[in-house]
Design an enzyme around this catalytic site. Structure first.
Site, PDB file in Angstrom:
ATOM      1  N   ALA A  41      -1.291 -13.637 -24.749  1.00 36.39           N
ATOM      2  CA  ALA A  41      -2.658 -13.281 -25.159  1.00 36.39           C
ATOM      3  C   ALA A  41      -2.612 -12.461 -26.434  1.00 36.39           C
ATOM      4  CB  ALA A  41      -3.324 -12.491 -24.046  1.00 36.39           C
TER       5      ALA A  41
ATOM      6  N   GLY B 207       0.572 -14.321 -21.153  1.00 34.53           N
ATOM      7  CA  GLY B 207      -0.382 -15.421 -20.978  1.00 34.53           C
ATOM      8  C   GLY B 207       0.215 -16.764 -21.344  1.00 34.53           C
TER       9      GLY B 207
ATOM     10  N   GLU C 127       2.041 -17.893 -18.422  1.00 37.14           N
ATOM     11  CA  GLU C 127       1.035 -18.260 -17.408  1.00 37.14           C
ATOM     12  C   GLU C 127       0.452 -19.638 -17.719  1.00 37.14           C
ATOM     13  OE1 GLU C 127      -1.125 -14.607 -15.725  1.00 37.14           O
ATOM     14  OE2 GLU C 127      -0.822 -14.103 -17.818  1.00 37.14           O
TER      15      GLU C 127
ATOM     16  N   GLU D 109       3.294  -8.138 -19.258  1.00 42.18           N
ATOM     17  CA  GLU D 109       1.988  -7.467 -19.231  1.00 42.18           C
ATOM     18  C   GLU D 109       2.078  -6.037 -18.735  1.00 42.18           C
ATOM     19  OE1 GLU D 109       2.548 -10.572 -18.263  1.00 42.18           O
ATOM     20  OE2 GLU D 109       0.842 -11.870 -18.669  1.00 42.18           O
TER      21      GLU D 109
END
Ligand SMILES: CCCCCCC/C=C/C(=O)SCCNC(=O)CCNC(=O)[C@H](O)C(C)(C)COP(=O)(O)OP(=O)(O)OC[C@H]1O[C@@H](n2cnc3c(N)ncnc32)[C@H](O)[C@@H]1OP(=O)(O)O
Length: 719
Positions: A61, A100, A103, A123
């Site tokens: 992210a 992310g 993920e 994270e």
């Protein structure tokens, strides 16, 4: 952004394009959503590959977006849509797939990684958890214990380790995108039901409650007050005990708490602060991007005490040829043995061959004649260091950089001993030097940008976080430590105990309170410095004068302990007692409590009840105030430098961002007001007097920390 192309006739290739790390920004997410829709709608396309441009899948992210209101398609439904796709989707992982991005890869039906790729869910290091389904999919894919390890530590794993875990399906040494495209062609049309991780049961060991209890205890112990590691355990527990949809709901709740916490803001600030310190500048205007370093191939270390040994190990482990010099034959033999042991243990841990042959030992300073850079690490004594610098200047080939590992002495005085003072800088390592990440690179008034750039680059090559700072007593770290230590002593005089002060500081998040830390590093170190400064005087005169030296309040408590031979852990006695010399288990010492009582009685001090708030405010705000003075004096270029130094060198809790960031969370006006209050109560303690920069920042409305440099520039231009 992302580019959509059709390759090999039937494969839709989505290439993430967002330099420098293909972060999943709103624009990238939108492009992924659009590209997936296109791939699903084109009948010729039978399967999809997702990759990143420039050999990098994605850094996850976009952390910069966390600061504001999130826009664009959210990650969770985007990843669900990929997983639900009727056409197989293959992640082609090159370089990195972090946070992310991993993920996203877990939402794909297959994962193919290059052998040099690294993956992870970091994270937690940003005060978050893998909140795009990662906390629920990873345990379903690789099992609860392995998922707990990866998610609670945030560590990156190699492709080989990822393959072992079953996190990727295949690794390759060839062009990963080509391999993934061929793979995608092969699996086109095959059923996907068994490839959707969210539908997997979460296989837990039978004693799952015991496992979570143990992990939670360990995580609480090491978290030092950070909340994200605990939330990570709770999220994985939800994966282990709840159906996927309920687990996702729990992940969302936990993520909502974390993403609004002050801790994630501090950790995000710190992420960028670590990168900002690499963009160093000097008051002369010299900067990181205009100053080219000179390559260093061969380095020397002079003085093989604890620090010199660690520095030699750090250099050798990074592949440098090292000349290690110790003039005393016996100490040289001891050092050689100790260094070999350190190299062997380090190599065993890292699964590589020990770099024993990288080090040549010598007992004569002449042996450094041909090196490119010397790091002097002799005893912290100015006269001795000056002599060494004179010798080095005479012996070394022209152009050799001469660096000192002094922890606070004047770099300029050393530079003046040499023919080329512009080649002299400080390289202040922290003990143990082969372990601790921090390096203060200290420039004096004569240091050239070339010397600073070279020391900064060398620091980076040996794995240090290097911070360029100006030359003053104690540089940044130890200069700020002084008022902190001083307040701790004053608090003892006024009624506190070492245990109480340490408890408050450890609850705040320091790995060790000030007194336990002093016992570890040795009380005699500071004592010698104070004696050299004429502050610590043996058998001082009695009465009030003892507590007032050089016009300011002084506490001789540390000196008195040293006079008793209480140097800390190494002598088995200090602020605490230990079972034996060298033991690390600190126990409260009744002797010390009586000694404090007698001391107070002798000086007619009446012990009062001191609370948590006062300990924290006096220790931390006096240190922060010194940080503002350092900024005002131009010793540090910005607050990020100070914060990085404190987190990496002084165990300041990272989830509080560093002392200067912490001041912003308290509120600069509150810090100012409390300093004024304490200074009024203790007018003979100059470190409690709020400095001008702090006043100016408050007067200009306490701007965000990112804007401080502008105010500092203004303040300095008025000087
Ligand atoms: C309901 C809400 C759902 C939200 C779900 C949220 C779940 C997902 C969360 C995340 O993904 S959080 C991000 C996780 N990723 C990371 O933590 C990776 C961070 N980056 C790194 O570890 C390193 O930068 C790297 C990618 C390994 C590259 O290291 P390298 O040493 O090569 O370069 P750097 O100097 O570190 O970085 C270069 C440059 O790139 C910027 N940058 C790196 N990663 C990001 C990122 N994820 N977002 C934005 N920017 C990133 C970095 O700041 C550097 O730029 P400058 O600061 O120098 O300008």
């Amino acid at each position: 952004m992302a580019q959509y192309t059709r390759v090999s006739g039937s494969v839709g290739l989505i290439t993430l394009q967002s330099p420098p790390v293909n972060a999943l920004s709103a624009a990238v997410r939108q492009a992924i959503v659009d590209s997936m829709q296109r791939a699903l709608s084109e009948p010729e396309v039978k399967s999809v590959v997702i990759c990143g441009q420039n050999g990098l899948f994605s850094g996850g992210a976009d952390i910069k977006e966390f600061r504001g209101q999130m826009s664009g398609p959210p990650l969770i439904p985007m990843i669900h849509a990929i997983e639900a796709s009727s056409k197989p989707v293959v992640a082609a992982i090159e370089g990195i797939a972090l946070g992310g991005a991993l993920e996203l890869a877990l939402g794909c039906h297959y994962r193919i990684a290059h052998s040099k790729a690294r993956v992870g869910l970091p994270e937690v290091t940003l005060g978050l958890l893998p909140g795009a389904g990662g906390s629920q999919r990873l345990p379903r894919l690789i099992g609860v214990p392995a998922a707990l390890d990866l998610i609670t530590t945030g560590r990156h794993v190699t492709a080989a380790e990822a393959l072992k875990f079953g996190l990727v399906d295949q690794i390759t040494d060839h062009n990963t995108v080509n391999v993934a495209v061929k793979f995608a062609q092969r699996v086109a049309g095959q059923p996907l039901d068994a490839r959707r991780i969210s539908t997997y049961p979460c296989l837990s060991p039978p004693d799952v409650d015991v496992l979570f209890e143990e992990v939670m205890q360990r995580v609480r112990r090491t978290a030092r007050g950070a909340i994200a590691p605990i939330a990570c355990v709770q999220a994985v527990r939800a994966a282990a005990t709840l159906p996927y949809n309920q687990g996702m709901e729990r992940e969302r709740e936990l993520m909502a708490t974390l993403s609004t916490s002050g801790q994630t803001r501090a950790l995000q600030y710190f992420f960028f602060a670590q990168r900002a310190v690499g963009r160093w500048s000097m008051p002369s205007g010299a900067r990181w991007d205009t100053s080219k370093p000179r390559p260093v191939h061969k380095a020397a270390v002079i003085g093989l005490g604890t620090m010199g040994r660690g520095i030699a190990v750090a250099l050798a482990q990074a592949g440098f040829s090292v000349v290690a010099v110790e003039t005393q034959e016996k100490q040289l033999m001891e050092a050689k043995q100790a260094i070999s042991g350190m190299l062997e243990r380090g190599a065993k841990r890292r699964g590589v061959a020990p770099a024993l042959d990288k080090i040549n030992y010598g007992c004569n300073i002449q042996s450094v004649a041909h090196v490119d850079l010397v790091i002097e690490a002799v005893f912290e004594d100015m006269a001795l260091k000056k002599k060494v610098f004179q010798q080095l200047s005479a012996v070394c080939k022209p152009g050799t950089f001469l660096c000192s590992n002094t922890s606070g002495l004047d770099i300029d005085q050393l530079a003046c001993q040499t023919r080329n003072p512009e080649l002299v800088v400080g390289m202040h390592f922290f003990a143990p030097a082969h372990v601790m990440k921090l390096l203060e690179v200290v420039y004096g008034p004569k240091s050239s940008p070339l010397a600073v750039a070279t020391a900064m680059q060398l620091g980076k090559k040996i794995g240090k976080v290097s911070v360029a700072v100006g030359n003053c007593r104690g540089f940044v770290g130890n200069r700020m430590l002084k008022p902190y230590l001083e307040q701790a002593l004053f608090l003892l005089e006024e009624g506190a105990t070492p245990e109480f002060v340490d408890q408050v500081l450890e609850e705040f998040g320091f790995a060790m309170g000030v007194f336990r830390m002093s016992d570890l590093s040795g009380l005699d170190v500071g004592w010698k410095v104070r004696m050299a400064d004429g502050l610590a005087v043996p058998n001082p005169t009695t009465g009030q004068a003892t507590r007032l030296r050089q016009g300011r309040r002084y506490s001789p408590l540390g000196d008195l302990l040293c006079e008793q031979g209480r140097f800390g852990q190494k002598t088995g006695r200090g602020w605490y007692q230990y079972n034996k010399p060298g033991s690390q288990v600190a126990k409260p010492d009744p002797w010390l409590h009586s000694f404090l009582d007698e001391y107070r009685a002798w000086h007619a001090l009446v012990a009062r009840r001191i609370d948590h708030q006062e300990v924290l405010e006096r220790c931390l705000y006096s240190m922060i105030n010194e940080g503002f003075r350092i900024l005002e004096d131009g010793i540090a270029a910005g607050p990020e430098d100070i914060d990085v130094i404190y987190v990496f060198g002084y165990s300041w809790p990272r989830h509080r961002g560093g002392p200067m960031f912490y001041a912003t969370t308290v509120g600069l006006n509150k810090v100012l007001e409390r300093l004024e209050h304490y200074h009024q109560a203790h007018p003979d303690v100059p470190s409690l007097q709020p400095c001008d920069l702090l006043r100016k920042l408050v007067a200009s409305g306490s701007p965000p920390i990112q804007k401080w440099r502008e105010v500092i520039k203004k303040v300095r231009s008025q000087l």
